[in-house]
Design a protein around this motif. Structure first.
Motif, PDB file in Angstrom:
ATOM      1  N   ASP A  93       9.343   7.338  -9.787  1.00  0.00           N
ATOM      2  CA  ASP A  93       9.523   6.886  -8.283  1.00  0.00           C
ATOM      3  C   ASP A  93      10.250   6.230  -7.508  1.00  0.00           C
ATOM      4  O   ASP A  93      11.541   6.004  -8.329  1.00  0.00           O
ATOM      5  CB  ASP A  93       8.233   5.609  -7.771  1.00  0.00           C
ATOM      6  CG  ASP A  93       7.880   5.268  -6.297  1.00  0.00           C
ATOM      7  OD1 ASP A  93       7.266   6.304  -6.316  1.00  0.00           O
ATOM      8  OD2 ASP A  93       8.423   4.336  -6.182  1.00  0.00           O
ATOM      9  N   MET A  94      10.905   7.028  -6.466  1.00  0.00           N
ATOM     10  CA  MET A  94      12.026   6.887  -5.737  1.00  0.00           C
ATOM     11  C   MET A  94      12.260   5.309  -5.022  1.00  0.00           C
ATOM     12  O   MET A  94      13.411   5.160  -5.831  1.00  0.00           O
ATOM     13  CB  MET A  94      11.356   7.086  -4.366  1.00  0.00           C
ATOM     14  CG  MET A  94      12.917   7.583  -3.143  1.00  0.00           C
ATOM     15  SD  MET A  94      14.225   8.349  -3.421  1.00  0.00           S
ATOM     16  CE  MET A  94      13.678   9.522  -3.185  1.00  0.00           C
ATOM     17  N   ASP A 113       1.193  -1.114   0.120  1.00  0.00           N
ATOM     18  CA  ASP A 113      -0.060   0.085  -0.471  1.00  0.00           C
ATOM     19  C   ASP A 113       0.810   1.088   0.106  1.00  0.00           C
ATOM     20  O   ASP A 113       1.714   1.654   1.722  1.00  0.00           O
ATOM     21  CB  ASP A 113      -0.963   0.030   1.298  1.00  0.00           C
ATOM     22  CG  ASP A 113      -2.103   1.434   1.368  1.00  0.00           C
ATOM     23  OD1 ASP A 113      -1.793   1.952   0.477  1.00  0.00           O
ATOM     24  OD2 ASP A 113      -2.428   1.727   2.147  1.00  0.00           O
ATOM     25  N   LEU A 114       0.858   2.150  -1.571  1.00  0.00           N
ATOM     26  CA  LEU A 114       2.136   3.136  -1.635  1.00  0.00           C
ATOM     27  C   LEU A 114       0.426   4.137  -0.947  1.00  0.00           C
ATOM     28  O   LEU A 114       0.611   4.705  -1.726  1.00  0.00           O
ATOM     29  CB  LEU A 114       2.495   3.199  -2.620  1.00  0.00           C
ATOM     30  CG  LEU A 114       4.016   3.779  -2.559  1.00  0.00           C
ATOM     31  CD1 LEU A 114       4.867   3.813  -2.159  1.00  0.00           C
ATOM     32  CD2 LEU A 114       3.646   3.646  -4.299  1.00  0.00           C
ATOM     33  N   VAL A 115       1.022   4.916   0.047  1.00  0.00           N
ATOM     34  CA  VAL A 115       0.309   6.300   0.305  1.00  0.00           C
ATOM     35  C   VAL A 115       0.242   6.963  -0.492  1.00  0.00           C
ATOM     36  O   VAL A 115       1.723   7.677  -1.037  1.00  0.00           O
ATOM     37  CB  VAL A 115       0.014   6.053   1.912  1.00  0.00           C
ATOM     38  CG1 VAL A 115      -0.729   7.001   2.264  1.00  0.00           C
ATOM     39  CG2 VAL A 115      -0.158   5.171   2.863  1.00  0.00           C
ATOM     40  N   GLY A 116      -1.007   7.916  -1.637  1.00  0.00           N
ATOM     41  CA  GLY A 116      -1.152   8.841  -1.763  1.00  0.00           C
ATOM     42  C   GLY A 116       0.041   7.995  -3.546  1.00  0.00           C
ATOM     43  O   GLY A 116       0.263   8.756  -4.632  1.00  0.00           O
ATOM     44  N   GLY A 117       0.455   7.203  -3.953  1.00  0.00           N
ATOM     45  CA  GLY A 117       0.955   6.532  -5.305  1.00  0.00           C
ATOM     46  C   GLY A 117       1.667   6.921  -5.284  1.00  0.00           C
ATOM     47  O   GLY A 117       2.932   7.817  -4.158  1.00  0.00           O
ATOM     48  N   PRO A 118       2.609   6.758  -6.476  1.00  0.00           N
ATOM     49  CA  PRO A 118       4.104   6.637  -7.135  1.00  0.00           C
ATOM     50  C   PRO A 118       3.566   8.920  -7.360  1.00  0.00           C
ATOM     51  O   PRO A 118       3.005   8.457  -7.186  1.00  0.00           O
ATOM     52  CB  PRO A 118       4.022   6.665  -8.424  1.00  0.00           C
ATOM     53  CG  PRO A 118       3.240   5.500  -8.344  1.00  0.00           C
ATOM     54  CD  PRO A 118       1.687   5.594  -7.828  1.00  0.00           C
ATOM     55  N   GLU A 119       5.363   9.119  -6.698  1.00  0.00           N
ATOM     56  CA  GLU A 119       5.612  10.565  -7.329  1.00  0.00           C
ATOM     57  C   GLU A 119       6.977  10.589  -7.639  1.00  0.00           C
ATOM     58  O   GLU A 119       7.653   9.775  -7.665  1.00  0.00           O
ATOM     59  CB  GLU A 119       5.856  10.914  -5.219  1.00  0.00           C
ATOM     60  CG  GLU A 119       5.004  10.301  -4.466  1.00  0.00           C
ATOM     61  CD  GLU A 119       5.116  10.861  -2.998  1.00  0.00           C
ATOM     62  OE1 GLU A 119       4.533  11.095  -2.228  1.00  0.00           O
ATOM     63  OE2 GLU A 119       6.499  10.799  -2.646  1.00  0.00           O
ATOM     64  N   ARG A 120       7.338  10.864  -8.833  1.00  0.00           N
ATOM     65  CA  ARG A 120       8.051  11.894  -9.469  1.00  0.00           C
ATOM     66  C   ARG A 120       9.025  12.282  -8.456  1.00  0.00           C
ATOM     67  O   ARG A 120       8.600  12.526  -7.963  1.00  0.00           O
ATOM     68  CB  ARG A 120       7.549  12.890 -10.732  1.00  0.00           C
ATOM     69  CG  ARG A 120       8.681  13.159 -11.408  1.00  0.00           C
ATOM     70  CD  ARG A 120       8.129  13.551 -12.585  1.00  0.00           C
ATOM     71  NE  ARG A 120       7.542  12.820 -13.135  1.00  0.00           N
ATOM     72  CZ  ARG A 120       8.042  12.385 -14.385  1.00  0.00           C
ATOM     73  NH1 ARG A 120       9.247  12.008 -14.701  1.00  0.00           N
ATOM     74  NH2 ARG A 120       7.294  11.533 -15.448  1.00  0.00           N
ATOM     75  N   VAL A 121      10.255  11.347  -8.893  1.00  0.00           N
ATOM     76  CA  VAL A 121      11.274  12.840  -7.906  1.00  0.00           C
ATOM     77  C   VAL A 121      12.759  12.917  -9.287  1.00  0.00           C
ATOM     78  O   VAL A 121      12.981  12.417  -9.782  1.00  0.00           O
ATOM     79  CB  VAL A 121      11.533  11.702  -7.172  1.00  0.00           C
ATOM     80  CG1 VAL A 121      12.230  10.546  -7.058  1.00  0.00           C
ATOM     81  CG2 VAL A 121      12.525  12.559  -5.955  1.00  0.00           C
ATOM     82  N   GLU A 122      13.007  13.754  -8.131  1.00  0.00           N
ATOM     83  CA  GLU A 122      14.487  14.486  -9.008  1.00  0.00           C
ATOM     84  C   GLU A 122      15.118  13.713  -7.465  1.00  0.00           C
ATOM     85  O   GLU A 122      15.229  14.351  -6.700  1.00  0.00           O
ATOM     86  CB  GLU A 122      14.292  16.052  -9.118  1.00  0.00           C
ATOM     87  CG  GLU A 122      13.283  16.267 -10.653  1.00  0.00           C
ATOM     88  CD  GLU A 122      13.541  17.667 -10.663  1.00  0.00           C
ATOM     89  OE1 GLU A 122      14.567  17.999 -10.744  1.00  0.00           O
ATOM     90  OE2 GLU A 122      12.659  18.212 -11.401  1.00  0.00           O
TER      91      GLU A 122
END
Length: 192
Positions: free
Chosen positions: A167-168, A15-24
Motif C-alpha cells: 500500500d502507498m 475509510d480507505l475506499v477500495g482498500g489497500p492497493e499494491r503499488v510499485e
C-alpha cells in the motif's frame, strides 16, 4: 465556505475506499511540467468549488509533495493541499470535487483525499487551521531552499525503491523518520 451554526462530528475511523492497493514505486527526474499540471488542477478545483457557492478568494490551495520541489526526483503524482472551513461539511467541497471528476480515496478524521481516475493527482483536504497544512508547507519550503536535505530526502526515497509495497501508505510511513528530522531542521532554521 458556507456558514454553519454548529460543526458536525467528524468521522472516527479510516475509510480507505477500495482498500489497500499494491503499488510499485518509480521515481522520475524532476519534470518542469509538474507546476503546470498543478495549476491546471488548481483551476479545476477552484471552478468546482466556485460553482457550488464556496467563496474561493480566501481558500488555500497549494502544490505540496516532491513534485512541488524543483530538482527533486519524485513519483509522478501531483499532491495538492486544500484548506477548507469545515472538513465535516462535505457537501460544500467533496460533492463538487466528485462532480468535477475526482474520486474519493480516503475519508479519515480531519482529512479527506480525492484523486484523479488516473491516480496522478492527489488532493488532500483539511480544515483551514489543521497543523497538517502547516507541516506540508514547512517541508516543501525547506526542501526548496536546502540542497542537503533535498538530497537526503531523495536518497531515502531511492533506498526504498527495492522494497515491495502492499500500500502507498506503507511507503509513506517508511519515510517518516527522515521527514521528521528534516522538519526539525526547518523549524530550527526558522527559529521555531
Amino acid at each position: 465556505m458556507k456558514h454553519r451554526e454548529q460543526r458536525r462530528p467528524d468521522v472516527t475511523a479510516l475509510d480507505l475506499v477500495g482498500g489497500p492497493e499494491r503499488v510499485e514505486i518509480h521515481l522520475h527526474s524532476y519534470d518542469d511540467g509538474w507546476p503546470g499540471s498543478y495549476l491546471e488542477h488548481r483551476s479545476r478545483i477552484r471552478a468546482a468549488l466556485t460553482a457550488s457557492g464556496v467563496d474561493v478568494e480566501h481558500l488555500l490551495i497549494e502544490h505540496i509533495g516532491s513534485t512541488s520541489v524543483p530538482g527533486l526526483a519524485a513519483k509522478p503524482i501531483i499532491d495538492i493541499v486544500v484548506a477548507v472551513d469545515d472538513i465535516t461539511a462535505e457537501e460544500d467541497y467533496l460533492e463538487p470535487l466528485l462532480t468535477a471528476g475526482y474520486e474519493l480515496r480516503v475519508r479519515e478524521p480531519r482529512h479527506r483525499l480525492v484523486r484523479t481516475p488516473a491516480r496522478d493527482v492527489h488532493v488532500h483536504l483539511y480544515d483551514r487551521d489543521d497543523p497538517a497544512v502547516t507541516e506540508y508547507l514547512l517541508l516543501r519550503d525547506h526542501l526548496r531552499t536546502d540542497a542537503g536535505d533535498r538530497a537526503l530526502y531523495e536518497s531515502t526515497k531511492r533506498a526504498l525503491l527495492d522494497k515491495k509495497w502492499d500500500d502507498m501508505n506503507d511507503y509513506a510511513d517508511a519515510k517518516s523518520d527522515v521527514i521528521l528530522a528534516i522538519k526539525a531542521r526547518a523549524r530550527a532554521a526558522l527559529g521555531r
